[in-house]
Design a protein around this motif. Sequence first.
Motif, PDB file in Angstrom:
ATOM      1  N   ALA A   1      71.722  52.924  57.494  1.00 17.87           N
ATOM      2  CA  ALA A   1      72.045  53.687  56.284  1.00 17.87           C
ATOM      3  C   ALA A   1      70.854  53.669  55.338  1.00 17.87           C
ATOM      4  O   ALA A   1      70.097  52.680  55.277  1.00 17.87           O
ATOM      5  CB  ALA A   1      73.276  53.110  55.612  1.00 17.87           C
ATOM      6  N   VAL A   2      70.675  54.771  54.621  1.00 16.98           N
ATOM      7  CA  VAL A   2      69.567  54.906  53.677  1.00 16.98           C
ATOM      8  C   VAL A   2      70.150  55.263  52.315  1.00 16.98           C
ATOM      9  O   VAL A   2      71.015  56.133  52.206  1.00 16.98           O
ATOM     10  CB  VAL A   2      68.574  55.996  54.127  1.00 16.98           C
ATOM     11  N   ILE A   3      69.673  54.601  51.249  1.00 15.94           N
ATOM     12  CA  ILE A   3      70.147  54.869  49.896  1.00 15.94           C
ATOM     13  C   ILE A   3      69.005  55.471  49.096  1.00 15.94           C
ATOM     14  O   ILE A   3      67.881  54.959  49.109  1.00 15.94           O
ATOM     15  CB  ILE A   3      70.651  53.580  49.215  1.00 15.94           C
ATOM     16  N   SER A   4      69.304  56.561  48.370  1.00 14.64           N
ATOM     17  CA  SER A   4      68.307  57.190  47.505  1.00 14.64           C
ATOM     18  C   SER A   4      68.941  57.474  46.153  1.00 14.64           C
ATOM     19  O   SER A   4      70.168  57.553  46.025  1.00 14.64           O
ATOM     20  CB  SER A   4      67.791  58.492  48.129  1.00 14.64           C
TER      21      SER A   4
ATOM     22  N   GLY B   1      75.329  57.122  56.555  1.00 17.78           N
ATOM     23  CA  GLY B   1      76.400  56.161  56.316  1.00 17.78           C
ATOM     24  C   GLY B   1      77.142  56.463  55.027  1.00 17.78           C
ATOM     25  O   GLY B   1      77.026  57.559  54.456  1.00 17.78           O
ATOM     26  N   ASP B   2      77.892  55.475  54.553  1.00 18.34           N
ATOM     27  CA  ASP B   2      78.722  55.618  53.364  1.00 18.34           C
ATOM     28  C   ASP B   2      78.304  54.604  52.306  1.00 18.34           C
ATOM     29  O   ASP B   2      77.894  53.478  52.623  1.00 18.34           O
ATOM     30  CB  ASP B   2      80.203  55.369  53.691  1.00 18.34           C
TER      31      ASP B   2
ATOM     32  N   VAL C   1      70.056  49.692  38.448  1.00 16.58           N
ATOM     33  CA  VAL C   1      70.859  50.324  39.490  1.00 16.58           C
ATOM     34  C   VAL C   1      70.959  49.386  40.680  1.00 16.58           C
ATOM     35  O   VAL C   1      69.933  48.911  41.184  1.00 16.58           O
ATOM     36  CB  VAL C   1      70.238  51.669  39.933  1.00 16.58           C
ATOM     37  N   GLN C   2      72.172  49.099  41.114  1.00 14.54           N
ATOM     38  CA  GLN C   2      72.422  48.336  42.336  1.00 14.54           C
ATOM     39  C   GLN C   2      73.384  49.134  43.193  1.00 14.54           C
ATOM     40  O   GLN C   2      74.441  49.568  42.713  1.00 14.54           O
ATOM     41  CB  GLN C   2      73.017  46.963  42.023  1.00 14.54           C
ATOM     42  N   ALA C   3      73.028  49.331  44.465  1.00 22.84           N
ATOM     43  CA  ALA C   3      73.863  50.131  45.349  1.00 22.84           C
ATOM     44  C   ALA C   3      73.835  49.540  46.751  1.00 22.84           C
ATOM     45  O   ALA C   3      72.824  48.972  47.188  1.00 22.84           O
ATOM     46  CB  ALA C   3      73.382  51.580  45.384  1.00 22.84           C
TER      47      ALA C   3
ATOM     48  N   GLY D   1      78.776  49.665  60.618  1.00 16.69           N
ATOM     49  CA  GLY D   1      79.119  48.682  59.597  1.00 16.69           C
ATOM     50  C   GLY D   1      77.964  47.811  59.155  1.00 16.69           C
ATOM     51  O   GLY D   1      78.159  46.877  58.366  1.00 16.69           O
ATOM     52  N   THR D   2      76.759  48.145  59.607  1.00 12.33           N
ATOM     53  CA  THR D   2      75.602  47.356  59.202  1.00 12.33           C
ATOM     54  C   THR D   2      75.253  47.677  57.752  1.00 12.33           C
ATOM     55  O   THR D   2      75.025  48.845  57.415  1.00 12.33           O
ATOM     56  CB  THR D   2      74.395  47.661  60.098  1.00 12.33           C
ATOM     57  N   PRO D   3      75.214  46.680  56.873  1.00 10.14           N
ATOM     58  CA  PRO D   3      75.002  46.962  55.448  1.00 10.14           C
ATOM     59  C   PRO D   3      73.525  47.096  55.078  1.00 10.14           C
ATOM     60  O   PRO D   3      72.634  46.618  55.784  1.00 10.14           O
ATOM     61  CB  PRO D   3      75.614  45.740  54.765  1.00 10.14           C
ATOM     62  N   VAL D   4      73.306  47.783  53.937  1.00 12.55           N
ATOM     63  CA  VAL D   4      71.985  47.870  53.344  1.00 12.55           C
ATOM     64  C   VAL D   4      72.167  47.907  51.828  1.00 12.55           C
ATOM     65  O   VAL D   4      73.176  48.415  51.330  1.00 12.55           O
ATOM     66  CB  VAL D   4      71.233  49.132  53.842  1.00 12.55           C
ATOM     67  N   GLU D   5      71.234  47.340  51.088  1.00 14.52           N
ATOM     68  CA  GLU D   5      71.321  47.300  49.634  1.00 14.52           C
ATOM     69  C   GLU D   5      69.986  47.706  49.024  1.00 14.52           C
ATOM     70  O   GLU D   5      68.930  47.480  49.625  1.00 14.52           O
ATOM     71  CB  GLU D   5      71.693  45.898  49.143  1.00 14.52           C
ATOM     72  N   VAL D   6      70.054  48.325  47.833  1.00 15.75           N
ATOM     73  CA  VAL D   6      68.847  48.621  47.071  1.00 15.75           C
ATOM     74  C   VAL D   6      69.120  48.271  45.611  1.00 15.75           C
ATOM     75  O   VAL D   6      70.264  48.264  45.161  1.00 15.75           O
ATOM     76  CB  VAL D   6      68.420  50.100  47.166  1.00 15.75           C
ATOM     77  N   SER D   7      68.060  47.989  44.873  1.00 11.13           N
ATOM     78  CA  SER D   7      68.172  47.752  43.438  1.00 11.13           C
ATOM     79  C   SER D   7      66.879  48.196  42.771  1.00 11.13           C
ATOM     80  O   SER D   7      65.822  48.240  43.398  1.00 11.13           O
ATOM     81  CB  SER D   7      68.454  46.277  43.138  1.00 11.13           C
ATOM     82  N   GLY D   8      66.981  48.550  41.527  1.00 14.42           N
ATOM     83  CA  GLY D   8      65.827  49.013  40.766  1.00 14.42           C
ATOM     84  C   GLY D   8      66.290  49.483  39.404  1.00 14.42           C
ATOM     85  O   GLY D   8      67.401  49.161  38.963  1.00 14.42           O
ATOM     86  N   SER D   9      65.462  50.276  38.739  1.00 12.18           N
ATOM     87  CA  SER D   9      65.828  50.743  37.404  1.00 12.18           C
ATOM     88  C   SER D   9      65.275  52.136  37.153  1.00 12.18           C
ATOM     89  O   SER D   9      64.326  52.580  37.800  1.00 12.18           O
ATOM     90  CB  SER D   9      65.318  49.778  36.326  1.00 12.18           C
TER      91      SER D   9
END
Length: 394
Positions: free
Chosen positions: A41-44, A67-68, A107-109, A116-124
């Motif tokens: 999964a990729v978060i943007s 992903g979701d 921002v935390q996501a 079901g493999t998780p991924v996390e990102v954080s920043g501002s």
Amino acid sequence: MACVALLAVLLLPACQAGAEATAAPTPDAAPLATARPVPAAVISTDPPLGARDVAPVTPLVVKAGNGDLTAVTVTAADGTPLPGTTSPDNRSWTASEPLAYGTSYAVQASARNVEGTPVEVSGSVGTVTPRTLAMPSVFPDEDTPVVGVGQPITVTFDEDVTDRAAVERALRVTTTPPVVGAWSWVGDRAVHYRPRDYWPARTHVVVDVDTYGVPMGDGVSGQADRHVEFDIGAKKVGVVDADELQLRLYVDDQLVKTMPTSLGKASSPTPSGTYVVMSQHRDYTMRSATYGVPADSPDGYETPVRYASRLSNSGIFVHGAPWSVGDQGRRNVSHGCLNVSVANAGWFYENFGRGDVVEVAGAGPRLQTWDGFGDWNTTWDQWLAGSALPQPAA
């Protein structure tokens, strides 16, 4: 015959062996396909994490690819959470409130792919800090739900606007029924909207001033939005000619009353043009000092009057003037106002009001556009020329 049969029997195994040699081999199982890896999964985010000087009206959006989304938290520096909504497919999250000026948002996501493999990102993300903010005020406002057919819409800011086009793009007027109209600037801080002709009676008008977050030039940004709705009443127009000195009052184009009047004398002529009733006062004191003539000078005065309906910033009123009843309908003796009897002033006060029109012909120089709601004293082409945006041909 026995010899032929024996020969056939001897040849049979050889034929069978040949047949078996030419048959296609049957494999026990097909080869296994190589399994492809499941993409992570990729978060943007939009604006991207790390962005600074973001316009506060830019909607903050968090998206998941492959992903979701499973969680999104956006928090201002003081700990205040920014609310938002997640799409039904869990692929995006959108802030439901505008961002604040001069604020950094953490921002935390988190998200997961189909396995079901998780991924996390954080920043501002940080928003712009303007030099100052400009607050809009709108008239008509909530206290004036019904106005006359001559009432312009005015939007006034408490700071100078140098990027007029940006502000004008943030203004919207919606009418029922549709009416042709346009914005025109009347100074560095005020923009007015009027139809090409008087408003049609009983029009419903909706005004949206969406200037929050709008850069207005020179470090100034919009401080707030405004939403106003009002209705146009019956068509009420007064008409007077300086040669006749009869104020004729029409409602929906039907003559309902005629009042003798006296306009401004030669030394203080009433400007000719189209006036709009600005405000009304049951009791009012006329002061010459309001236009620079001290009360103790030879031409000065300070006179209480009844039923004063203001027509201009410069001090033109329709008001009761019992001292000039003998002159009303005969000669001009006022300091510029429309003098009528107290009874007639009371009728005007009770039956005409904000936004209603008084047209004066054959009197002094033309009423200036800036003097009260003098917007009707320019041609439609001149009005369109005051817009900061391209306008269709008249």
